[in-house]
Design a protein around this motif. Structure first.
Motif, PDB file in Angstrom:
ATOM      1  N   LEU A  33       0.806   0.843  -9.233  1.00  0.00           N
ATOM      2  CA  LEU A  33       1.329  -0.353  -8.587  1.00  0.00           C
ATOM      3  C   LEU A  33       0.299  -1.456  -8.517  1.00  0.00           C
ATOM      4  CD1 LEU A  33       0.054  -0.006  -5.471  1.00  0.00           C
ATOM      5  CD2 LEU A  33       1.987   1.513  -5.274  1.00  0.00           C
ATOM      6  N   VAL A  34       0.808  -2.669  -8.283  1.00  0.00           N
ATOM      7  CA  VAL A  34      -0.031  -3.837  -8.018  1.00  0.00           C
ATOM      8  C   VAL A  34       0.234  -4.250  -6.580  1.00  0.00           C
ATOM      9  CG1 VAL A  34      -0.540  -6.232  -8.610  1.00  0.00           C
ATOM     10  CG2 VAL A  34       0.030  -4.612 -10.426  1.00  0.00           C
ATOM     11  N   LEU A  35      -0.842  -4.426  -5.825  1.00  0.00           N
ATOM     12  CA  LEU A  35      -0.755  -4.863  -4.433  1.00  0.00           C
ATOM     13  C   LEU A  35      -1.323  -6.271  -4.321  1.00  0.00           C
ATOM     14  CD1 LEU A  35      -2.175  -1.654  -2.711  1.00  0.00           C
ATOM     15  CD2 LEU A  35       0.235  -2.299  -2.960  1.00  0.00           C
ATOM     16  N   ARG A  36      -0.714  -7.071  -3.470  1.00  0.00           N
ATOM     17  CA  ARG A  36      -1.211  -8.425  -3.216  1.00  0.00           C
ATOM     18  C   ARG A  36      -1.681  -8.492  -1.764  1.00  0.00           C
ATOM     19  NH1 ARG A  36       2.190 -14.018  -3.995  1.00  0.00           N
ATOM     20  NH2 ARG A  36       0.609 -15.405  -3.150  1.00  0.00           N
ATOM     21  N   VAL A  43      -9.245  -5.404  -9.780  1.00  0.00           N
ATOM     22  CA  VAL A  43      -8.966  -6.404  -8.742  1.00  0.00           C
ATOM     23  C   VAL A  43      -9.096  -7.790  -9.364  1.00  0.00           C
ATOM     24  CG1 VAL A  43     -11.352  -6.469  -7.882  1.00  0.00           C
ATOM     25  CG2 VAL A  43      -9.491  -7.171  -6.400  1.00  0.00           C
ATOM     26  N   LEU A  44      -8.198  -8.689  -8.967  1.00  0.00           N
ATOM     27  CA  LEU A  44      -8.242 -10.079  -9.419  1.00  0.00           C
ATOM     28  C   LEU A  44      -8.173 -10.998  -8.211  1.00  0.00           C
ATOM     29  CD1 LEU A  44      -5.697 -10.200 -12.402  1.00  0.00           C
ATOM     30  CD2 LEU A  44      -8.171 -10.437 -12.534  1.00  0.00           C
ATOM     31  N   PRO A  45      -9.185 -11.857  -8.026  1.00  0.00           N
ATOM     32  CA  PRO A  45      -9.064 -12.873  -6.983  1.00  0.00           C
ATOM     33  C   PRO A  45      -8.197 -14.022  -7.513  1.00  0.00           C
ATOM     34  CG  PRO A  45     -11.237 -12.965  -7.998  1.00  0.00           C
ATOM     35  CD  PRO A  45     -10.491 -11.844  -8.656  1.00  0.00           C
ATOM     36  N   PRO A  51      -1.009  -5.159   2.588  1.00  0.00           N
ATOM     37  CA  PRO A  51      -0.643  -5.628   1.250  1.00  0.00           C
ATOM     38  C   PRO A  51       0.864  -5.812   1.102  1.00  0.00           C
ATOM     39  CG  PRO A  51      -1.007  -3.287   1.177  1.00  0.00           C
ATOM     40  CD  PRO A  51      -1.335  -3.733   2.585  1.00  0.00           C
ATOM     41  N   THR A  52       1.220  -6.636   0.141  1.00  0.00           N
ATOM     42  CA  THR A  52       2.595  -6.760  -0.321  1.00  0.00           C
ATOM     43  C   THR A  52       2.656  -6.045  -1.660  1.00  0.00           C
ATOM     44  OG1 THR A  52       2.813  -8.924   0.713  1.00  0.00           O
ATOM     45  CG2 THR A  52       4.396  -8.390  -1.012  1.00  0.00           C
ATOM     46  N   VAL A  53       3.643  -5.192  -1.866  1.00  0.00           N
ATOM     47  CA  VAL A  53       3.783  -4.512  -3.150  1.00  0.00           C
ATOM     48  C   VAL A  53       4.366  -5.501  -4.149  1.00  0.00           C
ATOM     49  CG1 VAL A  53       4.897  -2.641  -4.406  1.00  0.00           C
ATOM     50  CG2 VAL A  53       4.070  -2.263  -2.077  1.00  0.00           C
ATOM     51  N   VAL A  54       3.612  -5.761  -5.210  1.00  0.00           N
ATOM     52  CA  VAL A  54       4.056  -6.667  -6.259  1.00  0.00           C
ATOM     53  C   VAL A  54       4.988  -5.931  -7.203  1.00  0.00           C
ATOM     54  CG1 VAL A  54       3.292  -8.063  -8.214  1.00  0.00           C
ATOM     55  CG2 VAL A  54       1.968  -8.057  -6.099  1.00  0.00           C
ATOM     56  N   THR A  55       4.546  -4.792  -7.673  1.00  0.00           N
ATOM     57  CA  THR A  55       5.375  -3.935  -8.508  1.00  0.00           C
ATOM     58  C   THR A  55       4.919  -2.497  -8.330  1.00  0.00           C
ATOM     59  OG1 THR A  55       6.269  -3.560 -10.724  1.00  0.00           O
ATOM     60  CG2 THR A  55       3.970  -4.219 -10.593  1.00  0.00           C
ATOM     61  N   LEU A  86      -5.276  -9.512  -5.973  1.00  0.00           N
ATOM     62  CA  LEU A  86      -4.355  -8.536  -6.556  1.00  0.00           C
ATOM     63  C   LEU A  86      -5.160  -7.284  -6.851  1.00  0.00           C
ATOM     64  CD1 LEU A  86      -2.287 -10.673  -9.098  1.00  0.00           C
ATOM     65  CD2 LEU A  86      -1.666 -10.010  -6.770  1.00  0.00           C
ATOM     66  N   VAL A  87      -4.649  -6.139  -6.430  1.00  0.00           N
ATOM     67  CA  VAL A  87      -5.323  -4.862  -6.660  1.00  0.00           C
ATOM     68  C   VAL A  87      -4.394  -3.978  -7.474  1.00  0.00           C
ATOM     69  CG1 VAL A  87      -6.275  -2.784  -5.581  1.00  0.00           C
ATOM     70  CG2 VAL A  87      -6.671  -5.029  -4.533  1.00  0.00           C
ATOM     71  N   LEU A  88      -4.908  -3.443  -8.573  1.00  0.00           N
ATOM     72  CA  LEU A  88      -4.161  -2.514  -9.421  1.00  0.00           C
ATOM     73  C   LEU A  88      -4.556  -1.095  -9.036  1.00  0.00           C
ATOM     74  CD1 LEU A  88      -2.315  -1.971 -11.886  1.00  0.00           C
ATOM     75  CD2 LEU A  88      -4.375  -2.152 -13.307  1.00  0.00           C
ATOM     76  N   GLN A  89      -3.561  -0.282  -8.677  1.00  0.00           N
ATOM     77  CA  GLN A  89      -3.808   1.123  -8.373  1.00  0.00           C
ATOM     78  C   GLN A  89      -3.209   1.987  -9.475  1.00  0.00           C
ATOM     79  OE1 GLN A  89      -4.534   1.514  -3.667  1.00  0.00           O
ATOM     80  NE2 GLN A  89      -2.637   2.342  -4.383  1.00  0.00           N
ATOM     81  N   HIS A  90      -3.995   2.948  -9.929  1.00  0.00           N
ATOM     82  CA  HIS A  90      -3.561   3.818 -11.025  1.00  0.00           C
ATOM     83  C   HIS A  90      -2.331   4.626 -10.654  1.00  0.00           C
ATOM     84  CE1 HIS A  90      -4.136   5.876 -14.798  1.00  0.00           C
ATOM     85  NE2 HIS A  90      -4.013   7.030 -14.187  1.00  0.00           N
TER      86      HIS A  90
END
Length: 135
Positions: A54-57, A26-28, A65-69, A34-38
């Motif tokens: 994926l990365v969620l915002r 997670v990155l603030p 969340p918004t899907v970043v990628t 931003l949350v990174l899911q395996h």
């Protein structure tokens, strides 16, 4: 998975972001997270992680969340470069994926996240290594 907030003075902790599947980082960023899911799948048991990472915002911890990628291959970690506004995600096997447009000032509804291809990044890293450039 749950992202928890911890008070460094008291050691008390409480859930910050809940309802995640396989959160590993997670990155603030400003007020965002931003949350990174395996993996985006429901399980990591056999047949071994077929759903992409994926990365969620999260604009707010309680918000949707918004899907970043959503095209990462077994991601392992992420870091954000404040100077360039780029997000870097590492993957198992040594690949690095660059995600552009990660500025927290970006409007989430119009934000465009683009990925540099892994082959482009590999060739760039090789050129830097061959030129003697160091981090």
């Amino acid at each position: 998975s749950v992202v928890e907030q911890i008070d460094p003075l008291t050691g008390s902790h409480s859930p910050l972001i809940t309802g995640l599947r396989t959160a590993i980082d997670v990155l603030p960023l400003g007020g965002d997270h931003l949350v990174l899911q395996h993996t985006s799948g429901t399980t990591i048991l056999p047949p071994f992680i077929t759903a992409p990472g994926l990365v969620l915002r999260f604009d707010t911890p309680a918000g949707p969340p918004t899907v970043v990628t959503n095209c990462l291959t077994r991601p392992t970690s992420m870091t954000y470069d404040n100077k360039t506004g780029l997000l870097y995600v590492t993957e198992l096997g040594g690949d690095v994926v660059e995600v552009a447009g990660a500025s927290p000032a970006s409007n989430a509804s119009s934000n465009f996240w683009s990925l540099k291809s892994k082959s482009f990044l590999r060739s760039t890293l090789r050129m830097l290594q061959n030129s003697g450039a160091r981090n």
